[in-house]
Design a protein around this motif. Structure first.
Motif, PDB file in Angstrom:
ATOM      1  N   ILE A  99     -36.493 -12.921  27.055  1.00  0.00           N
ATOM      2  CA  ILE A  99     -35.294 -13.313  26.490  1.00  0.00           C
ATOM      3  C   ILE A  99     -34.189 -13.924  27.180  1.00  0.00           C
ATOM      4  N   ARG A 100     -33.019 -14.675  26.618  1.00  0.00           N
ATOM      5  CA  ARG A 100     -31.982 -15.581  26.946  1.00  0.00           C
ATOM      6  C   ARG A 100     -30.872 -14.570  26.640  1.00  0.00           C
ATOM      7  N   ARG A 101     -29.912 -14.340  27.291  1.00  0.00           N
ATOM      8  CA  ARG A 101     -28.308 -14.235  27.188  1.00  0.00           C
ATOM      9  C   ARG A 101     -27.505 -15.041  28.002  1.00  0.00           C
ATOM     10  N   ASP A 102     -27.222 -16.314  27.332  1.00  0.00           N
ATOM     11  CA  ASP A 102     -26.584 -17.222  28.366  1.00  0.00           C
ATOM     12  C   ASP A 102     -24.975 -17.101  28.290  1.00  0.00           C
ATOM     13  N   ASN A 103     -24.480 -17.455  29.582  1.00  0.00           N
ATOM     14  CA  ASN A 103     -23.085 -17.295  29.663  1.00  0.00           C
ATOM     15  C   ASN A 103     -22.871 -17.740  31.175  1.00  0.00           C
ATOM     16  N   LEU A 104     -21.637 -18.089  31.149  1.00  0.00           N
ATOM     17  CA  LEU A 104     -21.119 -18.686  32.561  1.00  0.00           C
ATOM     18  C   LEU A 104     -20.932 -17.213  33.448  1.00  0.00           C
ATOM     19  N   LEU A 105     -21.331 -17.273  34.673  1.00  0.00           N
ATOM     20  CA  LEU A 105     -21.250 -16.113  35.385  1.00  0.00           C
ATOM     21  C   LEU A 105     -19.952 -15.548  35.401  1.00  0.00           C
ATOM     22  N   LEU A 106     -18.812 -16.146  35.462  1.00  0.00           N
ATOM     23  CA  LEU A 106     -17.815 -15.799  35.489  1.00  0.00           C
ATOM     24  C   LEU A 106     -17.259 -14.676  34.095  1.00  0.00           C
ATOM     25  N   TRP A 107     -18.093 -15.011  32.946  1.00  0.00           N
ATOM     26  CA  TRP A 107     -17.699 -14.201  31.794  1.00  0.00           C
ATOM     27  C   TRP A 107     -18.939 -13.294  31.530  1.00  0.00           C
ATOM     28  N   GLN A 109     -21.321 -10.437  31.040  1.00  0.00           N
ATOM     29  CA  GLN A 109     -21.154  -8.950  31.035  1.00  0.00           C
ATOM     30  C   GLN A 109     -22.393  -8.274  31.832  1.00  0.00           C
ATOM     31  N   PRO A 110     -22.262  -7.041  32.390  1.00  0.00           N
ATOM     32  CA  PRO A 110     -23.332  -6.443  32.885  1.00  0.00           C
ATOM     33  C   PRO A 110     -24.374  -6.124  32.040  1.00  0.00           C
ATOM     34  N   GLU A 111     -24.189  -6.014  30.765  1.00  0.00           N
ATOM     35  CA  GLU A 111     -25.275  -5.743  29.792  1.00  0.00           C
ATOM     36  C   GLU A 111     -26.235  -7.111  29.543  1.00  0.00           C
ATOM     37  N   GLU A 112     -25.529  -8.468  29.794  1.00  0.00           N
ATOM     38  CA  GLU A 112     -26.066  -9.528  29.722  1.00  0.00           C
ATOM     39  C   GLU A 112     -27.030  -9.884  31.165  1.00  0.00           C
TER      40      GLU A 112
END
Ligand code: NAP
Length: 250
Positions: A99-107, A109-112
């Motif tokens: 799976i992917r759960r893309d986000n910038l590291l700054l934002w 979330q632990p779950e991602e």
């Protein structure tokens, strides 16, 4: 592999076999005569469609629904399968679920972070260690891990996914050396952009301009490579990571 009369049965387990690249791998391995165990986590209808494809390819298969991120679920599924298939074992494992759960590291979330690591990397540990003992005993086995360009190059917005796939690549190289003498190969494939549900949210027209081949790849093209690595023809290839990305990165 088992002998039933003069018929040799070979079992392959493909995680994430209900859709996309996993489905294409299931069907391609069925064409090579494997009985395919199709793992998935939620999508019953899509898994049934894969099973129909496996049968249309001239083989047979079965569905095995469990969460590859859950060690207990993996153990229960494998033990259950063994109990219902006495004397038989799985000789090919394709660790494809992801799976992917893309986000910038700054934002992020632990779950991602944890969900991506557990589904793409812990799954390798959860399942592979359960199957290698039988491969050891039969002195033949194939493990193919579906990594990603992201695990080699690193892609912004994917620190979680890049870390998981890079980890999978490291594990591939280490395990290959542990198992080579037993005629068990361990390799990874690293796809670039491939048409599937995972990439349906991407801007294909923009991204394909970056690909020297000028297009996204097809799941069947990845499946062809996986089938080769799973075959006897690839007996001397182990610990490799093979790019399949239309020239995007090597
Ligand atoms: P996809 O179309 O989104 O399919 C994902 C598959 O994984 C589905 O069969 C899904 O089952 C299964 N799955 C997800 N979480 C699971 C879990 N916890 N336990 C068991 N199964 C689970 O993805 P895809 O594009 O075919 O990707 C396949 C693999 O290729 C992944 O490892 C991905 O990271 C890698 N990859 C893809 C691309 C690309 O461009 N598509 C590029 C590089 C690498 P359900 O149907 O039940 O949800």
């Amino acid at each position: 592999m088992i002998e039933t009369g003069d018929k040799v049965e070979k079992f392959a387990l493909v995680t994430g076999g209900s859709r996309g690249i996993g489905r294409a791998i299931c069907i391609r391995l069925a064409e090579d005569g494997y009985r395919v165990i199709i793992n998935y986590v939620s999508n019953d209808r899509e898994a049934e469609i894969t099973l129909e494809g496996v049968r249309a390819a001239g083989s047979d298969g079965e569905l095995l629904k469990f969460d590859v991120a859950d060690a207990g679920a993996c153990e229960a599924a494998v033990e259950g399968w063994k109990a219902s298939h006495p004397g038989q074992h799985i000789s090919v494992l394709v660790n494809n679920a992801g799976i992917r759960r893309d986000n910038l590291l700054l934002w992020m979330q632990p779950e991602e972070w944890h969900k991506v690591l557990s589904t793409n990397l812990d799954s390798f540990y959860n399942l592979t260690r359960l199957l290698i003992k039988d491969m050891f005993s039969s002195r033949w086995g194939r493990i193919v891990n579906v990594a990603s360009l992201s695990g080699l190059k690193g892609l912004p917005g994917q620190t979680n996914y890049s870390a998981a796939k890079a980890g999978l690549i490291g594990a591939t190289k280490a395990l290959a050396q542990e198992l080579a003498r037993k005629k068990i190969t361990v390799n990874a494939v690293a796809p670039g952009f491939i048409h599937s549900d995972m990439t349906e949210d991407l801007k294909v027209d923009e991204l394909k301009k970056m690909v020297p081949a000028g297009r996204f790849g097809e799941p069947s093209e990845v499946a062809e490579l996986v089938a080769f690595l799973a075959s006897d023809r690839a007996a001397y290839i182990t610990g490799e990571v093979i790019n399949i990305n239309g020239g995007l990165y090597s």
